[in-house]
Design a protein around this motif. Structure first.
Motif, PDB file in Angstrom:
ATOM      1  N   ASP A  29       0.827  -1.199   0.000  1.00 33.27           N
ATOM      2  CA  ASP A  29       0.000   0.000   0.000  1.00 33.27           C
ATOM      3  C   ASP A  29       0.866   1.255   0.000  1.00 33.27           C
ATOM      4  O   ASP A  29       2.082   1.190   0.161  1.00 33.27           O
ATOM      5  CB  ASP A  29      -0.916   0.017   1.227  1.00 33.27           C
ATOM      6  CG  ASP A  29      -1.927  -1.113   1.205  1.00 33.27           C
ATOM      7  OD1 ASP A  29      -2.283  -1.552   0.095  1.00 33.27           O
ATOM      8  OD2 ASP A  29      -2.346  -1.550   2.287  1.00 33.27           O
ATOM      9  N   ASP A  70      -0.545 -12.027   3.257  1.00 31.85           N
ATOM     10  CA  ASP A  70      -1.788 -12.713   2.884  1.00 31.85           C
ATOM     11  C   ASP A  70      -2.223 -12.336   1.474  1.00 31.85           C
ATOM     12  O   ASP A  70      -2.686 -13.191   0.709  1.00 31.85           O
ATOM     13  CB  ASP A  70      -2.904 -12.385   3.883  1.00 31.85           C
ATOM     14  CG  ASP A  70      -2.651 -12.980   5.257  1.00 31.85           C
ATOM     15  OD1 ASP A  70      -1.861 -13.945   5.349  1.00 31.85           O
ATOM     16  OD2 ASP A  70      -3.250 -12.478   6.235  1.00 31.85           O
ATOM     17  N   LYS A  71      -2.080 -11.063   1.130  1.00 33.65           N
ATOM     18  CA  LYS A  71      -2.438 -10.597  -0.212  1.00 33.65           C
ATOM     19  C   LYS A  71      -1.575 -11.289  -1.268  1.00 33.65           C
ATOM     20  O   LYS A  71      -2.081 -11.728  -2.304  1.00 33.65           O
ATOM     21  CB  LYS A  71      -2.258  -9.082  -0.283  1.00 33.65           C
ATOM     22  CG  LYS A  71      -2.634  -8.462  -1.599  1.00 33.65           C
ATOM     23  CD  LYS A  71      -2.452  -6.943  -1.527  1.00 33.65           C
ATOM     24  CE  LYS A  71      -2.680  -6.273  -2.851  1.00 33.65           C
ATOM     25  NZ  LYS A  71      -2.455  -4.818  -2.775  1.00 33.65           N
ATOM     26  N   ASP A 112       3.233  -5.804   6.312  1.00 33.32           N
ATOM     27  CA  ASP A 112       2.726  -6.508   7.481  1.00 33.32           C
ATOM     28  C   ASP A 112       2.081  -7.826   7.042  1.00 33.32           C
ATOM     29  O   ASP A 112       2.170  -8.207   5.881  1.00 33.32           O
ATOM     30  CB  ASP A 112       1.760  -5.632   8.285  1.00 33.32           C
ATOM     31  CG  ASP A 112       0.578  -5.127   7.466  1.00 33.32           C
ATOM     32  OD1 ASP A 112       0.384  -5.617   6.332  1.00 33.32           O
ATOM     33  OD2 ASP A 112      -0.149  -4.244   7.950  1.00 33.32           O
ATOM     34  N   GLU A 113       1.438  -8.502   7.970  1.00 28.74           N
ATOM     35  CA  GLU A 113       0.853  -9.816   7.666  1.00 28.74           C
ATOM     36  C   GLU A 113      -0.220  -9.731   6.584  1.00 28.74           C
ATOM     37  O   GLU A 113      -0.389 -10.672   5.807  1.00 28.74           O
ATOM     38  CB  GLU A 113       0.283 -10.452   8.937  1.00 28.74           C
ATOM     39  CG  GLU A 113       1.321 -10.822   9.981  1.00 28.74           C
ATOM     40  CD  GLU A 113       2.353 -11.828   9.494  1.00 28.74           C
ATOM     41  OE1 GLU A 113       1.998 -12.769   8.754  1.00 28.74           O
ATOM     42  OE2 GLU A 113       3.524 -11.662   9.854  1.00 28.74           O
ATOM     43  N   SER A 114      -0.931  -8.616   6.501  1.00 27.97           N
ATOM     44  CA  SER A 114      -1.964  -8.489   5.472  1.00 27.97           C
ATOM     45  C   SER A 114      -1.345  -8.440   4.073  1.00 27.97           C
ATOM     46  O   SER A 114      -1.946  -8.933   3.113  1.00 27.97           O
ATOM     47  CB  SER A 114      -2.832  -7.250   5.717  1.00 27.97           C
ATOM     48  OG  SER A 114      -2.087  -6.063   5.554  1.00 27.97           O
ATOM     49  N   VAL A 115      -0.149  -7.887   3.955  1.00 26.62           N
ATOM     50  CA  VAL A 115       0.548  -7.867   2.664  1.00 26.62           C
ATOM     51  C   VAL A 115       0.965  -9.285   2.282  1.00 26.62           C
ATOM     52  O   VAL A 115       0.830  -9.696   1.131  1.00 26.62           O
ATOM     53  CB  VAL A 115       1.771  -6.914   2.706  1.00 26.62           C
ATOM     54  CG1 VAL A 115       2.568  -6.975   1.419  1.00 26.62           C
ATOM     55  CG2 VAL A 115       1.325  -5.485   2.986  1.00 26.62           C
TER      56      VAL A 115
END
Length: 108
Positions: free
Chosen positions: A35, A46-47, A41-44
């Motif tokens: 972003d 996961d993406k 982070d973990e969301s990246v």
């Protein structure tokens, strides 16, 4: 073969090969991944995993290179956000070295 640190203390690491880096380049896996805040982070992570899963499921041909990348690096037990950040930094360095080599061979 390269080794990236998978955690801040340096007790865990992940082996990354040139083939893995070439696969990342081939499929542009890091394009539009992070972003605008620049934080990994973990969301990246996961993406990235979801993007790769989508690529594999939509491919009709051989996706061995993507599967190898997943097994060896992305889905490695030690891979967390810190490790992904290190992988991105390694990829940037690898790209720069590749460009330098191409420039040097073009001037000779």
């Amino acid at each position: 073969m390269y080794t990236i640190q998978a955690n801040p203390s340096g007790t865990r690491s992940i082996e990354v090969s040139d083939a893995h880096l070439q696969t990342i380049e081939k499929y542009s896996l890091f394009q539009q991944l992070i972003d605008s805040n620049g934080i990994v982070d973990e969301s990246v992570l996961d993406k990235l995993k979801l993007n790769i899963r989508s690529l594999i499921s939509s491919m009709e041909g051989n996706s061995k290179d993507l599967l190898d990348l997943c097994i060896d690096v992305i889905y490695h037990n030690n891979m967390k956000a810190f490790g992904l950040h290190q992988l991105i930094m390694l990829y940037i360095k690898w790209e720069e070295e590749k460009e330098d080599n191409n420039t040097a061979s073009a001037t000779e």
